[in-house]
Design a protein around this motif. Structure first.
Motif, mmCIF file in Angstrom:
data_model
loop_
_atom_site.group_PDB
_atom_site.id
_atom_site.type_symbol
_atom_site.label_atom_id
_atom_site.label_comp_id
_atom_site.label_asym_id
_atom_site.label_seq_id
_atom_site.Cartn_x
_atom_site.Cartn_y
_atom_site.Cartn_z
ATOM 1 N N LEU A 16 0.834 -1.202 0.000
ATOM 2 C CA LEU A 16 0.000 0.000 0.000
ATOM 3 C C LEU A 16 0.869 1.252 0.000
ATOM 4 O O LEU A 16 1.955 1.271 0.587
ATOM 5 N N ALA A 17 0.370 2.312 -0.618
ATOM 6 C CA ALA A 17 1.039 3.615 -0.543
ATOM 7 C C ALA A 17 1.066 4.054 0.922
ATOM 8 O O ALA A 17 0.174 3.680 1.696
ATOM 9 N N PRO A 18 2.057 4.825 1.338
ATOM 10 C CA PRO A 18 2.201 5.187 2.758
ATOM 11 C C PRO A 18 0.931 5.747 3.406
ATOM 12 O O PRO A 18 0.589 5.333 4.516
ATOM 13 N N GLU A 19 0.237 6.650 2.765
ATOM 14 C CA GLU A 19 -0.974 7.232 3.369
ATOM 15 C C GLU A 19 -2.071 6.180 3.511
ATOM 16 O O GLU A 19 -2.768 6.133 4.520
ATOM 17 N N ARG A 20 -2.213 5.331 2.525
ATOM 18 C CA ARG A 20 -3.224 4.268 2.596
ATOM 19 C C ARG A 20 -2.842 3.229 3.660
ATOM 20 O O ARG A 20 -3.690 2.720 4.377
ATOM 21 N N ARG A 21 -1.546 2.940 3.762
ATOM 22 C CA ARG A 21 -1.067 2.013 4.795
ATOM 23 C C ARG A 21 -1.384 2.557 6.187
ATOM 24 O O ARG A 21 -1.792 1.817 7.083
ATOM 25 N N LYS A 22 -1.237 3.868 6.351
ATOM 26 C CA LYS A 22 -1.515 4.503 7.640
ATOM 27 C C LYS A 22 -2.988 4.318 8.024
ATOM 28 O O LYS A 22 -3.300 3.971 9.170
ATOM 29 N N VAL A 24 -5.204 2.000 6.825
ATOM 30 C CA VAL A 24 -5.497 0.581 7.035
ATOM 31 C C VAL A 24 -4.888 0.105 8.352
ATOM 32 O O VAL A 24 -5.537 -0.634 9.108
ATOM 33 N N SER A 25 -3.697 0.538 8.668
ATOM 34 C CA SER A 25 -3.055 0.127 9.923
ATOM 35 C C SER A 25 -3.839 0.621 11.136
ATOM 36 O O SER A 25 -4.002 -0.115 12.116
ATOM 37 N N ALA A 26 -4.336 1.846 11.083
ATOM 38 C CA ALA A 26 -5.123 2.382 12.198
ATOM 39 C C ALA A 26 -6.447 1.629 12.338
ATOM 40 O O ALA A 26 -6.863 1.300 13.460
ATOM 41 N N ALA A 27 -7.111 1.339 11.242
ATOM 42 C CA ALA A 27 -8.364 0.575 11.293
ATOM 43 C C ALA A 27 -8.080 -0.841 11.798
ATOM 44 O O ALA A 27 -8.851 -1.403 12.590
ATOM 45 N N ARG A 28 -6.972 -1.400 11.388
ATOM 46 C CA ARG A 28 -6.571 -2.731 11.853
ATOM 47 C C ARG A 28 -6.359 -2.729 13.368
ATOM 48 O O ARG A 28 -6.781 -3.656 14.068
ATOM 49 N N LEU A 113 -18.903 -1.729 5.134
ATOM 50 C CA LEU A 113 -18.876 -0.336 5.554
ATOM 51 C C LEU A 113 -17.753 0.340 4.772
ATOM 52 O O LEU A 113 -16.592 -0.033 4.900
ATOM 53 N N ARG A 114 -18.126 1.317 3.937
ATOM 54 C CA ARG A 114 -17.146 2.025 3.113
ATOM 55 C C ARG A 114 -16.774 3.349 3.766
ATOM 56 O O ARG A 114 -17.635 4.037 4.298
ATOM 57 N N PHE A 115 -15.481 3.687 3.705
ATOM 58 C CA PHE A 115 -15.029 4.976 4.242
ATOM 59 C C PHE A 115 -13.854 5.480 3.423
ATOM 60 O O PHE A 115 -13.097 4.704 2.851
ATOM 61 N N ARG A 116 -13.743 6.783 3.327
ATOM 62 C CA ARG A 116 -12.666 7.397 2.538
ATOM 63 C C ARG A 116 -11.511 7.886 3.420
ATOM 64 O O ARG A 116 -10.387 8.013 2.968
ATOM 65 N N ARG A 117 -11.842 8.210 4.680
ATOM 66 C CA ARG A 117 -10.840 8.693 5.633
ATOM 67 C C ARG A 117 -11.102 8.013 6.969
ATOM 68 O O ARG A 117 -12.226 7.639 7.270
ATOM 69 N N LEU A 118 -10.096 7.906 7.784
ATOM 70 C CA LEU A 118 -10.252 7.315 9.106
ATOM 71 C C LEU A 118 -11.283 8.089 9.925
ATOM 72 O O LEU A 118 -12.052 7.508 10.682
ATOM 73 N N GLU A 119 -11.326 9.406 9.733
ATOM 74 C CA GLU A 119 -12.253 10.263 10.463
ATOM 75 C C GLU A 119 -13.714 9.968 10.116
ATOM 76 O O GLU A 119 -14.620 10.405 10.826
ATOM 77 N N ASP A 120 -13.965 9.243 9.029
ATOM 78 C CA ASP A 120 -15.336 8.884 8.647
ATOM 79 C C ASP A 120 -15.907 7.790 9.552
ATOM 80 O O ASP A 120 -17.117 7.553 9.549
ATOM 81 N N GLU A 122 -16.757 5.774 13.165
ATOM 82 C CA GLU A 122 -17.151 6.039 14.551
ATOM 83 C C GLU A 122 -16.528 4.903 15.365
ATOM 84 O O GLU A 122 -17.109 3.816 15.485
ATOM 85 N N PRO A 123 -15.300 5.106 15.872
ATOM 86 C CA PRO A 123 -14.532 4.016 16.474
ATOM 87 C C PRO A 123 -15.204 3.346 17.680
ATOM 88 O O PRO A 123 -15.092 2.127 17.850
ATOM 89 N N ASN A 124 -15.882 4.102 18.517
ATOM 90 C CA ASN A 124 -16.531 3.488 19.681
ATOM 91 C C ASN A 124 -17.614 2.512 19.250
ATOM 92 O O ASN A 124 -17.731 1.410 19.789
ATOM 93 N N ALA A 125 -18.405 2.905 18.267
ATOM 94 C CA ALA A 125 -19.488 2.035 17.780
ATOM 95 C C ALA A 125 -18.916 0.804 17.087
ATOM 96 O O ALA A 125 -19.403 -0.311 17.288
ATOM 97 N N ILE A 126 -17.886 0.988 16.301
ATOM 98 C CA ILE A 126 -17.273 -0.150 15.611
ATOM 99 C C ILE A 126 -16.638 -1.098 16.630
ATOM 100 O O ILE A 126 -16.768 -2.312 16.530
#
Length: 143
Positions: A16-22, A24-28, A113-120, A122-126
């Motif tokens: 993955l490109a660095p920004e995309r890796r960032k 995906v890694s945070a969601a992971r 669930l589709r998202f374009r940015r990590l900010e999209d 809702e981490p508590n709900a997920i």
């Protein structure tokens, strides 16, 4: 990115490109922090998958591990596949309500669930959704 041919999570992340890796890694990390014991992280279906190993539950219709959640970087967005809200309307409603309360738009198909940015997200709900289904509960829902 189309379906990945990577066979390990680290190989998938490296391609993955660095920004995309960032992202995906945070969601992971969000998934892994909330994942009940008994699931295994793997590469299945060309994406990061959280599944019940065949050693624990071999009786699946396709002879593949029973999948609970998946994470992938697509061409124009990211996807988080959640089997809980897909199979449980009450869980889906709680997820929708949490996104609405947070002022965020939930872009979700059946389980995707589709998202374009990590900010999209809702981490508590997920996190609540992911924590809500230990392997035993997923197996019972599958059967």
């Amino acid at each position: 990115m189309n379906r990945s041919g990577a066979t390990t999570v680290s190989a998938y992340l490296k391609q993955l490109a660095p920004e995309r890796r960032k992202v995906v890694s945070a969601a992971r990390q969000l998934i892994r922090r909330n994942l009940p014991k008994g699931y295994r992280e793997a590469m299945t279906w060309g994406m990061i998958s959280y599944e019940i190993p065949l050693e624990r539950y071999p009786d699946t219709y396709n002879r593949k591990p029973l999948t609970y959640a998946c994470l992938a970087a697509q061409k124009h967005y990211y996807t988080l596949y959640l089997m809980g809200p897909y199979g449980d309307p009450a869980q889906r409603e709680r997820l929708e309500s949490a996104f609405k309360k947070a002022g965020k738009k939930l872009d979700m198909g059946g389980s995707c669930l589709r998202f374009r940015r990590l900010e999209d997200l809702e981490p508590n709900a997920i996190g609540r959704v992911i924590r809500s289904m230990p392997p035993k509960k997923l197996i019972a829902a599958y059967e």
